[in-house]
Motif scaffolding. Structure first.
Motif, PDB file in Angstrom:
ATOM      1  N   ARG A   1       3.908   5.753  -5.595  1.00 34.13           N
ATOM      2  CA  ARG A   1       3.728   5.880  -7.070  1.00 34.13           C
ATOM      3  C   ARG A   1       2.781   7.017  -7.400  1.00 34.13           C
ATOM      4  O   ARG A   1       3.029   7.797  -8.307  1.00 34.13           O
ATOM      5  CB  ARG A   1       3.183   4.573  -7.645  1.00 34.13           C
TER       6      ARG A   1
ATOM      7  N   GLU B   1       2.187   1.797  -3.516  1.00 27.93           N
ATOM      8  CA  GLU B   1       1.139   2.374  -4.366  1.00 27.93           C
ATOM      9  C   GLU B   1       0.981   3.874  -4.103  1.00 27.93           C
ATOM     10  O   GLU B   1       0.883   4.674  -5.046  1.00 27.93           O
ATOM     11  CB  GLU B   1      -0.188   1.641  -4.139  1.00 27.93           C
TER      12      GLU B   1
ATOM     13  N   ARG C   1       0.834  -1.216   0.000  1.00 30.95           N
ATOM     14  CA  ARG C   1       0.000   0.000   0.000  1.00 30.95           C
ATOM     15  C   ARG C   1       0.864   1.261   0.000  1.00 30.95           C
ATOM     16  O   ARG C   1       0.544   2.239  -0.651  1.00 30.95           O
ATOM     17  CB  ARG C   1      -0.958   0.000   1.188  1.00 30.95           C
TER      18      ARG C   1
END
Length: 173
Positions: free
Chosen positions: A168, A165, A162
């Motif tokens: 990113r 992510e 998580r």
């Protein structure tokens, strides 16, 4: 004149470190080139920042001397004067805040060392607002000059996938 594509390639190849932290834990990542993700370089814990105040004050202040002989705590200079000391005085600084500052300084030293070793060219700081302020205050001018972005969010509690992510998303947008 340098062609724009060369500038973009150079920017993409920059070595970037990302520090994700709060007042008691931090993870230092290296951003991999060409969008290949992030590599965890090191994790740091500062348990004292999570400790209870009474545990941090094992040698509690208890009483401060009042500056007079015989334990008299009458005001200096007569009525309305100031007391030189008082029983059960509170510490001058919040012990938890002192521990947060120590951790910020510890992380600042890691970032300074990395910069001196040319391990990164740009830096991203991700931390809750108060701790982000402590970090920015603790880093040297040289490290500060390499901060590309600061994000005032607490992402330190996220697990690996998580967090990756979210990083990113932050780096893309």
């Amino acid at each position: 004149m340098i062609p724009p594509w060369r500038l973009m390639a150079k920017k993409a190849a920059r070595k970037t470190w990302i520090l994700v932290s709060d007042a008691s834990r931090a993870q230092l990542y290296r951003e991999e080139p060409a969008g290949k993700g992030f590599t965890l370089l090191e994790s740091y814990n500062h348990d004292e920042s999570r400790a209870r105040v009474r545990d941090l004050m094992a040698d509690a202040h208890g009483r401060k001397p009042n500056g007079t002989s015989g334990g008299n705590s009458s005001p200096v200079g007569g009525p309305g004067g100031q007391y030189l000391g008082r029983p059960g005085a509170a510490p001058d600084t919040d012990p938890k805040e002192v521990e947060k500052q120590k951790f910020a300084q510890e992380l600042a030293e890691v970032l300074e060392k990395g910069l001196n070793e040319h391990a990164y060219e740009t830096l991203v700081l991700v931390a809750p607002p108060h701790f982000l302020g402590l970090l920015r205050g603790a880093v040297s001018k040289q490290v500060s000059n390499h901060i590309e972005t600061s994000v005032d969010k607490d992402l330190s509690w996220l697990d690996g996938p998580r967090l990756t992510e979210r990083l990113r998303e932050l780096r893309a947008g």
